[in-house]
Design an enzyme around this catalytic site. Structure first.
Site, short mmCIF file in Angstrom:
data_model
loop_
_atom_site.label_atom_id
_atom_site.label_comp_id
_atom_site.label_asym_id
_atom_site.label_seq_id
_atom_site.Cartn_x
_atom_site.Cartn_y
_atom_site.Cartn_z
N HIS A 180 0.85 -1.20 0.00
CA HIS A 180 0.00 0.00 0.00
C HIS A 180 0.89 1.25 0.00
O HIS A 180 2.07 1.20 0.32
CB HIS A 180 -0.91 0.01 1.23
CG HIS A 180 -0.13 -0.09 2.50
ND1 HIS A 180 0.63 0.95 2.99
CD2 HIS A 180 0.07 -1.14 3.32
CE1 HIS A 180 1.24 0.55 4.08
NE2 HIS A 180 0.94 -0.71 4.30
N ASP B 14 3.90 -4.64 3.65
CA ASP B 14 5.35 -4.80 3.57
C ASP B 14 5.80 -6.20 4.01
O ASP B 14 6.61 -6.85 3.35
CB ASP B 14 6.08 -3.74 4.39
CG ASP B 14 5.53 -3.60 5.81
OD1 ASP B 14 4.50 -4.24 6.14
OD2 ASP B 14 6.14 -2.85 6.61
#
Ligand SMILES: *[C@@H]1O[C@H](CO)[C@@H](O)[C@H](O)[C@H]1NC(C)=O
Ligand SMILES: *[C@@H]1O[C@H](CO)[C@@H](O)[C@H](O)[C@H]1NC(C)=O
Ligand SMILES: *[C@@H]1O[C@H](CO)[C@@H](O)[C@H](O)[C@H]1NC(C)=O
Ligand SMILES: *[C@@H]1O[C@H](CO)[C@@H](O)[C@H](O)[C@H]1NC(C)=O
Ligand SMILES: *[C@@H]1O[C@H](CO)[C@@H](O)[C@H](O)[C@H]1NC(C)=O
Ligand SMILES: *[C@@H]1O[C@H](CO)[C@@H](O)[C@H](O)[C@H]1NC(C)=O
Ligand SMILES: *[C@@H]1O[C@H](CO)[C@@H](O)[C@H](O)[C@H]1NC(C)=O
Ligand SMILES: *[C@@H]1O[C@H](CO)[C@@H](O)[C@H](O)[C@H]1NC(C)=O
Ligand SMILES: *[C@@H]1O[C@H](CO)[C@@H](O)[C@H](O)[C@H]1NC(C)=O
Length: 476
Positions: free
Chosen positions: A77, A329
C-alpha cells in the site's frame, strides 16, 4: 581568483567560440559529485515515502532484443498514517515534551508551535490523501507509469487486480487500477479482495504460519545512538526525561509527517548518524521477528506460496499477461527470501550498524514498495540465444540474480530461473503446519471473481481497528 580583465577575456573567447559553434565552457557530461547516499528517505525503513531502490546501473527498459510478455507485480500500500499502536506511542512521547509546560529551546524549539497530524484517530492506519508524497497519489501515479511501460500487454480484455483485505491496501489497488486502465477501469478491471485471515491457508496474499517463530527481538538499547540522542535532548531541555523509546517515537514523527505533508521539522532534530541507526533498527525488525526477513524460520515457507504460484504463471503460456497484487510490507519480505533476493550470508548484528549488509529495507519496502517479475521474449543476438527470460525489478531497480545473469540485460533464462526458485522454495503447507481443512495452494490467480462490484469504495472511511473489507464490514 579570476581578475576582471581575465574574466572579460574568457567571456570574449567563449562568445567567439560559441559563434563558431564551439563553446569552451560547457556543462559537464557527467557530474563529479555523489552525495554518499545522503538522502534521509534511505534511512527511515518502511515508515516513510516511497523512493526508488538503489540499483546496479542496469537499464530499466527491456533489453533491445526483448519484449516483456508478462508482468507480475506485488505492491505494498502507499503512504499512510501510523497504525493505532504505533500512533499511540508517538502521541505519548510528544505529550512528554509538552508536559513540563516550559517553553522548549534548542533543536526542539519548533515543537512549541508545531501542529500534530495525529489528532484524529479515525485516520490512523489510513492511506494519506494530502501532500506531495500522498499514498493515493502514489498508487495512481504508479498505475499511469506502468500503463506507459506495460500498456502493450493490455489488449482490451478484462484483468483481475488482487488486493488483500485491508482498507488502505484495497484503496491503493483501486488507485493503481484507475491509473493503469484510465477510463476503462470501471469496466475492464476486476478487483478481487482476498481476506487477510489465517483460514485462507495458502490461497492468500498474507499467509500465516501456524508454528512458533525462532528469531530474536531487536532491542533499542543495543544501539548506542538512541541513548546518545536522548542524552542530548534531555540536556538541551532539562527535565524532559526522554527515554530511548521516546527518541524512537519522536523519530517516527518525521517520516510519518512526510507521508501527508511536504515537510517535517522532525528530521532536523536528529543527526545523520542517528538516522542511519534508525534505518538499521528498522532493517533489524524486518530481518527478524515477524518482519518476514531471512532471520526468521517462518519467512521462507510463507514466501514460498507466492514464489511458487508465480513460477506457475511464468511457465503457463495460457495465463494472463498482467498480474497486479497488493499487500503489506511484511508480505513482500518473505517472498524476497523465497526468491533468494537480499539474503545476506550472515545474520545481521543486533548491537551495531552493519554498513555492508545487503538487507536494506528502505530499498525494498518503503511505502508503495513493489516487486516486479518480468517475463521477457528475446530474439537471438550475437551473444544470447532466442528464448524466454526472467528479470526481477525492485522499486524500479533491476536486481540481477547472483547465480543466474546470463541473459540479455543480465536476465535469467526462464528454465534456469524455474529450477533455482523451485530449489529455494519449500512446502508451506507442511512447514507451517497448515490445517488440512484450509486451502492447500494458491488458486485465485487462475480462479478469480469476474465482477467489478468491488472496484470502488462504498461508505465512509472509518477508524480501522480490525480487519475491514471494501465495505467497512468485518471480514468473516
Ligand atoms: C523479434 O523478431 C521478430 C521477427 O523478426 C520481430 O517481429 C520482433 O519485433 C522482434 N522483437 C524484438 C523485441 O525486437
Ligand atoms: C500544564 O498546563 C496544563 C494546562 O494549562 C495543566 O493542566 C497542567 O497541570 C500543567 N502541567 C504542569 C506540570 O504544570
Ligand atoms: C475503453 O473505454 C472507452 C471509452 O469508454 C471505450 O470506447 C472502449 O471501448 C473501452 N475499451 C475496452 C477494451 O473496453
Ligand atoms: C521455527 O522455530 C520454532 C522454534 O524452534 C519452532 O517451534 C517452529 O516450528 C519453527 N517453524 C518453522 C516454520 O520452521
Ligand atoms: C541488548 O540489550 C539488552 C537489554 O538492555 C541486554 O540484556 C542484551 O544483553 C543486549 N544484547 C546485546 C547483543 O548487546
Ligand atoms: C524527570 O525525572 C525526575 C527524576 O526522576 C523527576 O523528578 C521529574 O518530575 C521528571 N520530569 C518529568 C517531566 O517527568
Ligand atoms: C539445487 O540444490 C542442490 C542442493 O543444494 C544443488 O546441488 C543444485 O545445484 C541446486 N540446483 C540449482 C538449479 O540451483
Ligand atoms: C505450487 O503451485 C502449483 C500451481 O499453483 C500447485 O499445484 C502446487 O501445489 C504448489 N506447490 C506448493 C508446494 O505450494
Ligand atoms: C463475486 O463478487 C460479487 C461481489 O462481491 C459477489 O456478489 C459474487 O457472489 C461473487 N461471485 C463468486 C462466484 O464468488
Amino acid at each position: 581568483m579570476v581578475g576582471i580583465s581575465t574574466l572579460a577575456f574568457l567571456t570574449a573567447l567563449a562568445t567567439a567560440n560559441a559563434q563558431l559553434g564551439q563553446p569552451i565552457f560547457e556543462e559537464k557530461q557527467f557530474s563529479q559529485q555523489f552525495y554518499d547516499n545522503y538522502n534521509l528517505l534511505k534511512h527511515i525503513g518502511g515508515n516513510g515515502p516511497y523512493s526508488d531502490s538503489e540499483g546496479y546501473g542496469i537499464n530499466r527498459d527491456a533489453p533491445a532484443s526483448c519484449e516483456v510478455s508478462q508482468v507480475i507485480m506485488l505492491h505494498r500500500h502507499g503512504e499512510r498514517y501510523p497504525d493505532p499502536s504505533v500512533a499511540q506511542g508517538m502521541v505519548g512521547s510528544f505529550k512528554k515534551l509538552k508536559a513540563s509546560n516550559k517553553t522548549l529551546v534548542g533543536s526542539l524549539a519548533f515543537a512549541n508551535s508545531w501542529e500534530t497530524f495525529l489528532d484524529n484517530p479515525d485516520i490512523w492506519a489510513e492511506e494519506t490523501v494530502s501532500g506531495p508524497y500522498s499514498g493515493l497519489l502514489n498508487g495512481f501515479h504508479r498505475g499511469v507509469v506502468y500503463r506507459s511501460r506495460y500498456g502493450h500487454l493490455w489488449n482490451g480484455e478484462n484483468v483481475p487486480i488482487f488486493s488483500s483485505g485491508y482498507e488502505r491496501i484495497v484503496e491503493t489497488a483501486r488507485r493503481f487500477g484507475e491509473g493503469f486502465f484510465g477510463y476503462n477501469y470501471s469496466t475492464n478491471a476486476y478487483v478481487n479482495i482476498i481476506p487477510e485471515v489465517a483460514d485462507q491457508g495458502a490461497n492468500s496474499l498474507t499467509p500465516t504460519c501456524f508454528t512458533g517463530n525462532d528469531s530474536p527481538t531487536p532491542n533499542l538499547n543495543n544501539l548506542t545512538q538512541f541513548a546518545v540522542a536522548a542524552e542530548r535532548l534531555n540536556r538541551e531541555n532539562v527535565g524532559l526525561n526522554l527515554t530511548v523509546s521516546d527518541i524512537y517515537n519522536l523519530m517516527l514523527l518525521a517520516p510519518f509527517e512526510l507521508n501527508g505533508r511536504p515537510f517535517s521539522p522532525w528530521f532536523n532534530v536528529f543527526t545523520l548518524e542517528e538516522w542511519i541507526t534508525f534505518g538499521y533498527y528498522n532493517d533489524l525488525n524486518y530481518f527478524y521477528g515477524t518482519g518476514g526477513g531471512p532471520g526468521a524460520n517462518i519467512s521462507l515457507p510463507i514466501g514460498s506460496v507466492y514464489a511458487n504460484a508465480t513460477l506457475s504463471l511464468l511457465n503457463d503460456p495460457n495465463a494472463g499477461k498482467l498480474f497486479f497484487s497488493f499487500c503489506h510490507d511484511t508480505n513482500i519480505t518473505p517472498v524476497l527470501v523465497a526468491l533468494g533476493l537480499f539474503v545476506p550470508k550472515n545474520d545481521l548484528p543486533l548491537d551495531h550498524v552493519d554498513f555492508h549488509s545487503i538487507y536494506k529495507s528502505g530499498n525494498f519496502v518503503p511505502m508503495g514498495g513493489h516487486l516486479v517479475l518480468e517475463r521477457l521474449e528475446c530474439n537471438a543476438t550475437s551473444q544470447f540465444p532466442k528464448g524466454t527470460y526472467v528479470r526481477t525489478v525492485v522499486n524500479e531497480a533491476v536486481i540481477p540474480r547472483e547465480n543466474c545473469q546470463n541473459g540479455p540485460g543480465f536476465s535469467c533464462p526462464l528454465k534456469d530461473y524455474t529450477n533455482i526458485v523451485q530449489n529455494l522454495t519449500v512446502d508451506y503447507v507442511t512447514e507451517c503446519q497448515v490445517p488440512p481443512e484450509y486451502p492447500q495452494y494458491l488458486s485465485f490467480f487462475w480462479n478469480y471473481n469476474q465482477s467489478t462490484a468491488l472496484n470502488y469504495h462504498k461508505g465512509d472511511i472509518q477508524a480501522q481497528t480490525g480487519l475491514i473489507t471494501w465495505d467497512d464490514q468485518p471480514i468473516e
